[in-house]
Design an enzyme around this catalytic site. Sequence first.
Site, PDB file in Angstrom:
ATOM      1  N   THR A   1     -19.566  17.683   0.426  1.00  0.00           N
ATOM      2  CA  THR A   1     -18.673  18.733  -0.043  1.00  0.00           C
ATOM      3  C   THR A   1     -17.470  18.905  -0.282  1.00  0.00           C
ATOM      4  O   THR A   1     -16.940  19.515  -1.349  1.00  0.00           O
ATOM      5  CB  THR A   1     -19.228  19.683   1.119  1.00  0.00           C
ATOM      6  OG1 THR A   1     -18.374  19.491   2.161  1.00  0.00           O
ATOM      7  CG2 THR A   1     -20.578  20.075   1.750  1.00  0.00           C
TER       8      THR A   1
ATOM      9  N   PHE B   1     -15.577  19.284   7.391  1.00  0.00           N
ATOM     10  CA  PHE B   1     -15.288  18.548   6.252  1.00  0.00           C
ATOM     11  C   PHE B   1     -16.469  17.343   5.876  1.00  0.00           C
ATOM     12  O   PHE B   1     -16.560  16.675   6.853  1.00  0.00           O
ATOM     13  CB  PHE B   1     -13.721  17.681   6.027  1.00  0.00           C
ATOM     14  CG  PHE B   1     -13.490  17.120   4.868  1.00  0.00           C
ATOM     15  CD1 PHE B   1     -13.318  17.667   3.603  1.00  0.00           C
ATOM     16  CD2 PHE B   1     -14.051  15.713   4.893  1.00  0.00           C
ATOM     17  CE1 PHE B   1     -12.846  16.886   2.580  1.00  0.00           C
ATOM     18  CE2 PHE B   1     -13.505  14.951   3.699  1.00  0.00           C
ATOM     19  CZ  PHE B   1     -13.092  15.959   2.462  1.00  0.00           C
TER      20      PHE B   1
ATOM     21  N   ASP C   1       0.908  -1.105   0.002  1.00  0.00           N
ATOM     22  CA  ASP C   1       0.092  -0.018  -0.076  1.00  0.00           C
ATOM     23  C   ASP C   1       0.911   1.160  -0.029  1.00  0.00           C
ATOM     24  O   ASP C   1       1.878   1.262   0.810  1.00  0.00           O
ATOM     25  CB  ASP C   1      -0.773  -0.031   1.234  1.00  0.00           C
ATOM     26  CG  ASP C   1      -2.136  -0.757   1.159  1.00  0.00           C
ATOM     27  OD1 ASP C   1      -2.604  -0.746  -0.016  1.00  0.00           O
ATOM     28  OD2 ASP C   1      -2.502  -1.643   2.028  1.00  0.00           O
TER      29      ASP C   1
ATOM     30  N   LEU D   1     -14.885  19.937   1.193  1.00  0.00           N
ATOM     31  CA  LEU D   1     -14.425  21.196   1.570  1.00  0.00           C
ATOM     32  C   LEU D   1     -14.652  21.264   3.032  1.00  0.00           C
ATOM     33  O   LEU D   1     -15.545  20.782   3.773  1.00  0.00           O
ATOM     34  CB  LEU D   1     -14.813  22.370   0.733  1.00  0.00           C
ATOM     35  CG  LEU D   1     -16.213  22.667   0.586  1.00  0.00           C
ATOM     36  CD1 LEU D   1     -16.731  23.339   1.716  1.00  0.00           C
ATOM     37  CD2 LEU D   1     -16.328  23.393  -0.675  1.00  0.00           C
ATOM     38  N   SER D   2     -13.687  22.156   3.810  1.00  0.00           N
ATOM     39  CA  SER D   2     -13.983  22.688   5.330  1.00  0.00           C
ATOM     40  C   SER D   2     -13.681  24.177   5.305  1.00  0.00           C
ATOM     41  O   SER D   2     -13.090  24.605   4.452  1.00  0.00           O
ATOM     42  CB  SER D   2     -13.242  21.769   6.026  1.00  0.00           C
ATOM     43  OG  SER D   2     -11.643  21.727   5.863  1.00  0.00           O
TER      44      SER D   2
ATOM     45  N   LYS E   1     -11.365  25.711   2.532  1.00  0.00           N
ATOM     46  CA  LYS E   1     -10.258  25.156   1.560  1.00  0.00           C
ATOM     47  C   LYS E   1     -10.684  23.500   1.295  1.00  0.00           C
ATOM     48  O   LYS E   1     -11.513  23.310   2.131  1.00  0.00           O
ATOM     49  CB  LYS E   1      -9.188  24.882   2.700  1.00  0.00           C
ATOM     50  CG  LYS E   1      -8.107  24.028   2.498  1.00  0.00           C
ATOM     51  CD  LYS E   1      -7.097  23.864   3.501  1.00  0.00           C
ATOM     52  CE  LYS E   1      -7.800  22.551   4.476  1.00  0.00           C
ATOM     53  NZ  LYS E   1      -7.182  22.157   5.743  1.00  0.00           N
TER      54      LYS E   1
ATOM     55  N   ASP F   1     -10.190  -5.943   1.790  1.00  0.00           N
ATOM     56  CA  ASP F   1      -9.066  -6.586   1.297  1.00  0.00           C
ATOM     57  C   ASP F   1      -9.162  -8.125   1.649  1.00  0.00           C
ATOM     58  O   ASP F   1      -8.125  -8.905   1.410  1.00  0.00           O
ATOM     59  CB  ASP F   1      -7.851  -6.033   2.394  1.00  0.00           C
ATOM     60  CG  ASP F   1      -7.606  -4.612   2.192  1.00  0.00           C
ATOM     61  OD1 ASP F   1      -7.612  -4.380   0.690  1.00  0.00           O
ATOM     62  OD2 ASP F   1      -7.200  -3.864   3.024  1.00  0.00           O
TER      63      ASP F   1
ATOM     64  N   ASP G   1      -5.879  -4.387   5.733  1.00  0.00           N
ATOM     65  CA  ASP G   1      -6.485  -4.313   6.880  1.00  0.00           C
ATOM     66  C   ASP G   1      -8.150  -4.501   7.005  1.00  0.00           C
ATOM     67  O   ASP G   1      -8.874  -4.779   7.748  1.00  0.00           O
ATOM     68  CB  ASP G   1      -6.193  -3.344   7.759  1.00  0.00           C
ATOM     69  CG  ASP G   1      -6.326  -2.003   6.796  1.00  0.00           C
ATOM     70  OD1 ASP G   1      -6.606  -1.872   5.820  1.00  0.00           O
ATOM     71  OD2 ASP G   1      -5.737  -0.806   7.436  1.00  0.00           O
TER      72      ASP G   1
ATOM     73  N   ALA H   1     -17.736  14.121   3.062  1.00  0.00           N
ATOM     74  CA  ALA H   1     -17.502  13.458   1.883  1.00  0.00           C
ATOM     75  C   ALA H   1     -18.259  14.189   0.769  1.00  0.00           C
ATOM     76  O   ALA H   1     -17.855  14.099  -0.486  1.00  0.00           O
ATOM     77  CB  ALA H   1     -17.816  12.031   1.844  1.00  0.00           C
TER      78      ALA H   1
END
Lengths: 678, 565
Positions: free
Chosen positions: A380, A376, A307, A382-383, A394, A518, A514, A378
């Site tokens: 948008t 933040f 990874d 942005l935060s 940002k 996987d 993990d 998922a």
Amino acid sequence: MTASLQASPALMDRALLQRAAIDALRKLDPRTLLRNPVIFVTEVVSVLVTLLALRDAAAGAPWGFQAAIAAWLWLTVLFATFAEAIAEGRGRARALSLRAARSDTPARLLRSADSRDWQPRPADALRPGDLILVEAGDLVPADGEVVAGIASVNEAAVTGESAPVIRESGGDRSAVTGGTLVVSDSLVVRVTAGPGSSFLDRMIRMVEGAERQKTPNEIALNILLAGMTIIFLIAVATLAGFASWAGTPPSVTVLAALLVTLIPTTIGGLLSAIGIAGMDRLLRFNVLATSGRAVEAAGDVDVLLLDKTGTITLGNRQAAAFIPAPGVSAASLAEAAMLASLADETPEGRSVLAFASAQHGILPPALPDGAAVVPFTAQTRLSGIDLPQGRFRKGAVEALVATLGTTLAPELQEAVERIARGGGTPLAVSRDGQILGAIALQDIVKPGVQQRFAALRQMGIRTVMVTGDNRLTAAAIAAEAGVDDMIAEARPQDKLDYIRRAQAEGRLVAMCGDGTNDAPALAQADVGMAMQTGTQAAREAGNMVDLDSDPTKLIEVVGIGKQLLITRGALTTFSIANDVAKYFAILPAIFVAQYPALDALNVMRLASPESAILSAVIFNAVVIVALVPLALRGVGASRGGAAALLRRNLLVYGLGGLVVPFLGIKLIDLLLQTLGIF
Amino acid sequence: MTWQGWEQVALVLLAAVLAAIPLGRLMLPMARGDGGALAALERPLFAACGIDPAQAQSWRGYALAMLAFNAGGFLLLYALLRLQGMLPLNPQGFDGLPPALAFNTAVSFVTNTNWQAYSGEAAMSHLSQMAGLAVQNFLSAATGIALAFAVMRAFAGGGLRRLGNFWVDVTRATLWLLLPLSILLGLGFVALGIPQTLAGSVELTTLEGARQTIPLGPAAFQVAIKHLGTNGGGFFGANSAHPLEGPNALATGLQIWAQIVIPFALCLTFGHLAGAPRQGRVLLGVMLGFLLAGTAVVYAVEAGGNPLHLAAGLDPALGNMEGKELRFGLPLTALFTATTTGASCGAVNAMLDSLMPLGGMVPLFLIQLGEVLPGGVGSGLYGMLLFALLAVFVAGLMVGRTPEYLGKKVQAREVKLAMLAVLVLPLAILGFTAVSLVLPAATASIQDAGPHGLTEMLYAFSSAAGNNGSAFGGLTADTPWLDVTLGIAMLAGRFAYVVPVMAIAGSLAAKPRLAEGPGTLPTGGLLFGGLLAGVILILGGLQFLPALALGPLAEHFSLLAGKTF
């Protein structure tokens, strides 16, 4: 837990030796020894010679030589069982501490996941599927999957690491292990393992060696050794017929001595110790293999799936540059970036603050009262923060652009693309709806990985980087780290496909993982190392669990597998090569009475036939003990290709195996002379 | 030793290697299992026999077909030998062979051993020679080659269930390889003076006025296959030392060439088929190395002469010429002796019994090493591959991977079967010899006392179990005990060995061929060649050391000390 590595105890301490000596005697039971044909034959021969010595002693015939041979034959057997006992002993201490962690505290059995009504139930009465409540201060009574709740858990009992870890329902941190301690909050857990089959139980059994089955290569090697034993049995047994033609049939004692020195007792005596020590080395490294088979497979691996995050790169992207939009000053961009990140607790956010203060000398202010934090999500992507002096945001460039409904200046657009091409991640920064510029987040490749990958390449192992990044970013990092191949924008299915493809080409693949996602790939890989922090599904799919949850260790695991195999091969070669010298010691000794001229074969100029035979038998026994440290420590797997490795090891163990016994037998012979024996 | 002598050795070996290069390529289609340009010619033949060339067999099917074919061949030959007195083409009017001798001889020719407990010109009718012995010379050789093809395919392919069709392979090896080569070589031998006639014998008066009967017969073509097929059974009792079977140095050189050229070439075929020509060259190199070493020892020891003779004042320049042909001299004798025993041929052009003790130990040891240097046609290659597997297994671990050869993992099943095969030789050689050294019925056959007598018995069982067929001499071999036990040793050496080998082939064929890289054991170079040689010496030879110590070694050192027996 890296501490356990450095703190690996002395190879053998006093208590260990004492315990091993007792176990060595217990292992003389022929039923146990039957597993080891070479040593079993040695034991049978020892009994025979002992009986003959007793018979001669009773008859008043000279019996000293026979008794000496018998004694050393018994020592040969004992040294072999001692080697195994000492290898096992090293794991036992660990097992004791594990066993202490097994709890007998009653569990709180729940009726359903929603209710909090529970009734006490002994831990060993829990069955898979039961729902239990575990609260702060409780030991987790059984392995399970968190169904509800979030808690911090101290897993030191299993991993040795005492800093608590978070366990929560859903996601990749949902597995709890029996014997670990819940430090805060409470969890609802679905039991996944019945009594006696928990992770801890498995670990104890493995460490104690009770469940140690011979690995495939070990079985094959045992067959070779058994076959060689039979061949030399034939050679020695028929010698009676040959010698009777010559006129003087040698005594059974002498033939027994010849047989035991010729059969591969050295490797036969050390074989299981080598295997146990290999597992032990892995365990000291805090990796638990579910079978010795997996350790062997690790040595064979030729593709490593690694990874990117945490293995190849430091794991966290860090701010590496501010690129202001045209007409914006660098200082104002830096300030805006800092304010936008003020409430951002992620490592990326922290790195923006650190970069701003390092590059522009501005210190982040305390979070003012009345500031409205925009977290933040998922959706948008942005935060930011709303402060009296403005609204700072940002986020991902396209997300911010879309949200603000503006466009990027062409120069800035170009800069953003450049960052992505270079393997970085661009973020846009805005103030009051106006985009001020971009932050370049850079993946930092761990120092030294390039050299490690080059070394792996020399060993014939290809490294493949797996990452969720887009191809452009991935390619840049791959180039910097020097991996041989990469899977970008990887979904779990891609990993699985890649593994299958490589296997179809005849390659053996190792990977670590993990998440539940996987699990299929972990199961498909020849060596699948699951992280202890991972899900129960991942831990069961893999054939190794890394208690430190450090994916880099996959590289060392391969090394340990190779070391195990090299040690076996080296000692086998050494053992077989030893036979030449033993012939030169014993053959002239046996036949010199009939054919005095055969003394020409006595190249070591051993003093007398008795001394020659005894010296060979003593050497044969002592060499087992002398090699125990090597068997436990393992032969070093030096870097370099197979050809170089083979040349070096053939020289050391092949040629060494030819020469050393000549010197050793001569030395023992001289010693026997000085002591005035024979 | 002289430079001219070494030039002869080098010339013959070079000629064999040079011829093996194109021959190795020519055999490739056959090894691959296609008829190539000759497919049209074979089709009617296969159709007539009801063989479908496309119908491949599993290792069991292949091995069973081979066993059935050889069992049939044995029965036919046994019947022919027993009944030859009643059959035509028997100008000398020989009787049928007694049962024990017929059993021994039939087994001997079916197993490609050609141990001869009889003397050809004194016991065999022309029909037995041509329709019996010569036919088995072809078929036993073709059997070995077919088996080698099957084993090669197992190594070269990946995930194979089937190894080819035995009937097809044995037909092709006979018709397209052995027959044409034998015809060419036979014509050459005729030209060089070996007789090829159906006449019985000629009577003539010698210079001293004595009457002499010189037996003749269809020898030249049988001698050709005798060497090409590493059979070794001479037309005449004295084999290639007979002036009509080895008429001159050129014929002798050609015979040496013929007995190693196919085993050499098969190594190269194997390399081509496996897509790794270096691998084939390494095997060939190891064989060549052992042959050179063996030749050097025989040459040096014999050139050194017998110390007792030298002490008595004999001219040391000649060396030990007892039992050797003056026409060939020491170098061609040394090379012939090393190649005929290295190659499981068993023809001889000198009396091995008369070699110096160490000189005689070389052919004995070469046989005991497993007949892989270069071994019999076909059998040498699969024997060598067995050793390669063991070498890889023992030392391959030292590179830190579970052992693999040509990308095939060597695991418990292969090791078990390989050890089964490796057990056959010590069991048959040491077991039978030990018993025969204490049994009065057997010891009566031994001519000499002391270590030399032991060597005579040891050599007989080594030669039989190794399917070599050469006789050391000094042993009355045609006794019921030896006929039967040597026969059993020959059967064990061939079939008890080859069945496990075929099982290994079956197991390897099914495995995938793993990719090779810098991390895998390099098996195509000098390093592996040295390792392989070491394993052959240690796993193949060490168990015979006690017996050798009581035989040739005891004799050698006693001789140096001035003691004879």
